[in-house]
Design an enzyme around this catalytic site. Sequence first.
Site, PDB file in Angstrom:
ATOM      1  N   LEU A 265       0.842  -1.194   0.000  1.00 53.30           N
ATOM      2  CA  LEU A 265       0.000   0.000   0.000  1.00 53.30           C
ATOM      3  C   LEU A 265       0.878   1.245   0.000  1.00 53.30           C
ATOM      4  O   LEU A 265       1.862   1.327   0.725  1.00 53.30           O
ATOM      5  CB  LEU A 265      -0.893   0.004   1.245  1.00 53.30           C
TER       6      LEU A 265
ATOM      7  N   HIS B 181       0.067 -11.423   9.652  1.00 53.15           N
ATOM      8  CA  HIS B 181       1.298 -11.940   9.054  1.00 53.15           C
ATOM      9  C   HIS B 181       1.608 -13.296   9.691  1.00 53.15           C
ATOM     10  O   HIS B 181       1.590 -13.413  10.918  1.00 53.15           O
ATOM     11  CB  HIS B 181       2.444 -10.956   9.301  1.00 53.15           C
TER      12      HIS B 181
ATOM     13  N   GLU C 135       5.784   1.155   6.504  1.00 51.70           N
ATOM     14  CA  GLU C 135       6.898   0.200   6.567  1.00 51.70           C
ATOM     15  C   GLU C 135       6.337  -1.215   6.419  1.00 51.70           C
ATOM     16  O   GLU C 135       5.452  -1.613   7.199  1.00 51.70           O
ATOM     17  CB  GLU C 135       7.587   0.347   7.935  1.00 51.70           C
TER      18      GLU C 135
HETATM   19  C1  GRF Z   1      -2.399 -15.927   5.616  1.00 47.67           C
HETATM   20  O1  GRF Z   1      -1.404 -16.867   5.929  1.00 47.67           O
HETATM   21  C2  GRF Z   1      -2.031 -14.572   6.146  1.00 47.67           C
HETATM   22  O2  GRF Z   1      -1.297 -14.618   7.324  1.00 47.67           O
HETATM   23  C3  GRF Z   1      -1.172 -14.010   5.035  1.00 47.67           C
HETATM   24  O3  GRF Z   1      -1.759 -14.471   3.852  1.00 47.67           O
HETATM   25  C4  GRF Z   1      -2.478 -15.678   4.109  1.00 47.67           C
HETATM   26  C5  GRF Z   1      -3.886 -15.442   3.657  1.00 47.67           C
HETATM   27  O4  GRF Z   1      -4.654 -16.603   3.738  1.00 47.67           O
HETATM   28  N1  GRF Z   1      -1.101 -12.580   5.118  1.00 47.67           N
HETATM   29  P1  GRF Z   1      -6.211 -16.519   3.515  1.00 47.67           P
HETATM   30  O5  GRF Z   1      -6.432 -15.901   2.130  1.00 47.67           O
HETATM   31  O6  GRF Z   1      -6.793 -15.662   4.598  1.00 47.67           O
HETATM   32  O7  GRF Z   1      -6.698 -17.928   3.569  1.00 47.67           O
END
Ligand code: GRF
Length: 208
Positions: free
Chosen positions: A97, A113, A147
């Site tokens: 973003l 994350h 960041e």
């Molecule tokens: C998840 O592992 C999340 O932590 C990461 O991307 C993945 C998304 O999975 N940012 P989903 O599309 O919610 O199943």
Amino acid sequence: MSHLPRVLGVLISGRGSNLQAMIDAIAEGRLDARISVVISNRAGAAGLDRARDAGIETLTISHRDFPSREDYDSVLVRELRSRGVGLVCLAGFMRLLSPVFVNAFPNAILNIHPALLPSFPGVDAQRQAWAHGVKISGATVHIVTCELDGGPIVLQRGVPVLDDDTPDSLAARILVEEHTAYPEAIRIVLDGGWRIEERRFVRQSRFP
Ligand code: GRF
């Protein structure tokens, strides 16, 4: 802080299992909020079907249709604002973003994350953690700043890394935690009574 309208806008690019976890948490009364729109940058993202099945409006807006990141981001901002979104939730949204977006929703964008930040930011975090040989990894929900994967941490969940894990088995164990961590973090942020100190997300003591 808070104060944010309990209206969520969820951005996805794929599977949408975290979106589903939010939908379920709302339906089961664990999260007092409404998802007003789900936006995907990829047509055919499985998460779009999950949203439609739950009766939530969906939009597909491809970044490829815009000359710059800023142009794309301003359209996202416009669509979210026009639907009264108070808190933006990134759920597997595979786009960086720009400040145009981040500054439009100050301290009101969350991301999940699949590692314990600040370790292993960026893509393929579960594999990074596995390859490094850490014994504990997990999931982090944080406020989004400019960041990458670097904003104030709202909540973390630890997950053991086992000797016979593969990147996939570790990712699956982390995902289970993600699905409860994300709705809980959203609830914490919407309930208010927190502030940002330097880069720390701090909740007010309940026992002053
Ligand atoms: C998840 O592992 C999340 O932590 C990461 O991307 C993945 C998304 O999975 N940012 P989903 O599309 O919610 O199943």
